[in-house]
Scaffold this motif. Sequence first.
Motif, mmCIF file in Angstrom:
data_model
loop_
_atom_site.group_PDB
_atom_site.id
_atom_site.type_symbol
_atom_site.label_atom_id
_atom_site.label_comp_id
_atom_site.label_asym_id
_atom_site.label_seq_id
_atom_site.Cartn_x
_atom_site.Cartn_y
_atom_site.Cartn_z
ATOM 1 N N ARG B 83 2.726 -6.205 0.357
ATOM 2 C CA ARG B 83 3.758 -6.155 1.400
ATOM 3 C C ARG B 83 4.562 -4.860 1.263
ATOM 4 O O ARG B 83 5.783 -4.864 1.386
ATOM 5 C CB ARG B 83 4.679 -7.378 1.288
ATOM 6 N N LEU B 88 2.588 -0.635 5.605
ATOM 7 C CA LEU B 88 2.256 -1.518 6.720
ATOM 8 C C LEU B 88 2.677 -0.868 8.034
ATOM 9 O O LEU B 88 3.591 -0.052 8.073
ATOM 10 C CB LEU B 88 2.982 -2.858 6.583
ATOM 11 N N ASP B 92 4.392 -4.015 13.249
ATOM 12 C CA ASP B 92 3.699 -5.295 13.121
ATOM 13 C C ASP B 92 4.515 -6.292 12.296
ATOM 14 O O ASP B 92 4.298 -6.467 11.109
ATOM 15 C CB ASP B 92 2.326 -5.058 12.489
ATOM 16 N N GLN B 95 2.649 -9.371 10.453
ATOM 17 C CA GLN B 95 2.023 -9.074 9.168
ATOM 18 C C GLN B 95 3.083 -9.077 8.060
ATOM 19 O O GLN B 95 2.873 -9.618 6.978
ATOM 20 C CB GLN B 95 1.327 -7.707 9.251
ATOM 21 N N LYS B 98 3.889 -12.670 7.379
ATOM 22 C CA LYS B 98 2.797 -13.395 6.742
ATOM 23 C C LYS B 98 2.773 -13.122 5.236
ATOM 24 O O LYS B 98 2.453 -13.999 4.441
ATOM 25 C CB LYS B 98 1.473 -12.944 7.382
#
Lengths: 135, 210
Positions: B83, B88, B92, B95, B98
């Motif tokens: 993470r 990332l 998003d 994501q 999650k």
Amino acid sequence: MTTFPEGVATKVDIAVQAGEEFYNLYYETFDKKRHLLAKLYMDTAKLVWNGNPADGKEAILKFFENLPSSEHKIDSLDCHPLIDQVSGGQMTIMVKTYGTVEFSKNKKRSFQQTFMLTSQNNKWMIVSDCMRFQE
Amino acid sequence: ITFDIESPTELPQIKGSFFAGSTEVQALIVKFVKDYFTVYDSDNRQGLLDAYHEQAMFSMSACYNGAIEFRQPSLKMYTEENRNLIQLNKKDLSQKNKLLKYGRIPIISKLCTLPQTTHDTNSFIVDVSHVSSSLLSFTVCGMFKEAEKRDHRSFIRWFTRSFLTVPYGQGMVITNDMLTIINASTEQAQKSFKHPAPTPNSSPVQEVSP
């Protein structure tokens, strides 16, 4: 897919957004306009810098003043919100970074840093700051 | 003759673990860290269930060591769980959500899928950044190695783990757990996992040369 209860989902989004803005602002200020960090620390903030403690904004700024000029590069960032039971309902987040720093005339080192930030009058303020070199 | 506004070049001394608060708080944290990593390194991390608050959050990020110039061990076994918000996609959010584990069961399930580990507790440094009657915040840094697997070698890595805990019964439970895994430097890898030196012996050391 993780599903959060509604209140938590909002907090997670706020934490991510705040963390993404914070890390850029913090390290740029640290490297280029260090004295302005005074605006980011609470009066009662706490710092632990490689095992050296500084209590209160004034002591922290004094500590930073005695550090050589610096250049940070951040490679990793993660953020969490605190749950209400811990924060007492006041929006509070944790921000964790990893990166490298070069202090003038010192070798390049990697480090981790963990901040706790809380919202005060619609501004994010640092409650605690814990930095440690990787060595 | 120089000017008096020259910036400093020396860094403050780097010190060992920092414990804020009373000796009771220190003892509590030391015991917690010892117990936590004993279970974490065992073959059953489910034993950590009671260490977490019902609404606890956990996430991990992994990152190459930015201070190393040469080639580094792969971090691919962490890619799926990584993470790292810098890597990332900025937009998003799903994501990002999650990869944040919420609640005891999702957290334990995740911990159970991370590589089997052995931590070098001699390398641990604990920094306590916040102490109050309602919460404790501290960071543990140190070395660990992954178990040998058929598909990858065992690497020595550096970890840093920030815990936020609240009092619970005689001890405390974790509400936030943030783990970051970084490749060790050569010096770090060399000095970790050293057993205590054997007691000096009066008989001469026999050296065998090939």
